[in-house]
Scaffold this active site. Structure first.
Site, PDB file in Angstrom:
ATOM      1  N   ASP A   1      13.535  -6.447  -9.101  1.00 57.54           N
ATOM      2  CA  ASP A   1      13.179  -7.109 -10.359  1.00 57.54           C
ATOM      3  C   ASP A   1      12.360  -6.132 -11.213  1.00 57.54           C
ATOM      4  OD1 ASP A   1      12.599  -9.354 -12.172  1.00 57.54           O
ATOM      5  OD2 ASP A   1      10.581  -9.253 -11.316  1.00 57.54           O
TER       6      ASP A   1
ATOM      7  N   ASP B   1       9.034 -11.211  -7.632  1.00 58.60           N
ATOM      8  CA  ASP B   1       7.712 -11.832  -7.748  1.00 58.60           C
ATOM      9  C   ASP B   1       7.727 -13.256  -8.286  1.00 58.60           C
ATOM     10  OD1 ASP B   1       8.448 -10.912 -10.428  1.00 58.60           O
ATOM     11  OD2 ASP B   1       6.365 -11.345 -10.987  1.00 58.60           O
TER      12      ASP B   1
END
Length: 269
Positions: free
Chosen positions: A9, A219
């Site tokens: 990410d 996250d």
């Protein structure tokens, strides 16, 4: 089996809060590439918002891939060849656009070429998104959107306004679309079949890899599907507490080169 594919990410993961790639992360990515590991950026951003990072990490060279639009588009980075390309219908657009007006919140739609809004007074979060991902904004009436290849739509507003609207969303909406909250002020709406997880599965299959040979580092909530499907799910120290429950490993924070730490601890020889 050793890990051969690592999906990473961007926001809160790959880059620092100052939107920088640390030298430690750069070196770890290069070492992973040298070992034959495919490091793949997997993001909700459109491709225009990723190109600079791909260049910085030398992931724009032949044989590299990128996942954008939370899985709506998977491409070979050097050629732009589509591996996966999922778009939404005009009927989808009209439904979500009408619902945004009914709930009194802003909404915009994104194609590969730009951000489209029917809000004459363009919302501040649309401007924020455009600046973040280096894309132009176009004002178009709903009637003018019929020929657009929309990859995703986003409900966007102040967190308290958005949260209140989310509570009023009809249950059947979740049955027909993949809804992902990627920031306190963003609720993304994608085709039901689209997710980072499904994109990674498609890519692993193309590369002839078993899912046990894959890792994902994330996250937030929009990383959930990829963390659920990979063999080694890694969550950042600064990650959402609910998302940390999915982790096999917790790495350091994004401001402390957590991606580099994960690569060196659990991927590199």
């Amino acid at each position: 089996m050793s890990i051969k594919l690592v999906a990473v990410d961007i926001d809160g993961t790959l880059i620092t809060d100052q939107r920088q790639i640390t030298p430690e992360v750069f070196e770890a990515v290069q070492d992973a590439k040298a070992q034959g590991v495919k490091v793949v950026i997997a993001t909700g951003r459109p491709i225009a918002g990723v190109k600079e990072l791909l260049a910085q990490l030398k992931l724009d060279e032949p044989g590299n891939y990128v996942i954008t639009f939370n899985g709506g588009l998977v491409q070979e980075t050097a050629t732009g060849e589509n591996i996966v390309s999922e778009t939404m219908t005009y009927e989808d657009y009209m439904e979500i656009e009408f619902l945004s007006r009914k709930l009194g919140i802003h909404m915009h739609a994104i194609t590969k070429d730009g951000i489209y809004t029917a809000n004459r007074n363009i919302g501040k979060y649309t401007v924020h998104e455009a600046n973040l991902v280096n894309m132009p904004i176009f004002y178009r009436t709903p009637e003018e959107m019929a020929d657009k290849a929309i990859v995703k739509m986003m409900f966007i507003d102040d967190p308290e306004v958005l949260d209140a609207a989310i509570e009023k969303l009809p249950t059947e909406l979740y049955e027909r679309y993949n809804l992902v909250k990627s920031a306190p002020f963003y609720l993304e709406v994608l085709k039901k079949t689209v997710s980072k997880g499904s994109a990674i599965q498609h890519l692993a299959d193309k590369l002839g890899l078993d899912m046990s040979q894959t890792m994902a580092i994330g996250d937030e909530e929009n990383d959930r599907t990829m963390l659920e499907v990979v063999g080694t799910p890694v969550v950042m120290e600064n990650g959402n507490p609910e998302i940390k429950k999915l982790a096999k490993h917790i790495t350091k924070s994004n401001n402390n080169s957590g991606v580099a730490h994960a690569l060196r601890e659990w991927v590199l020889d």
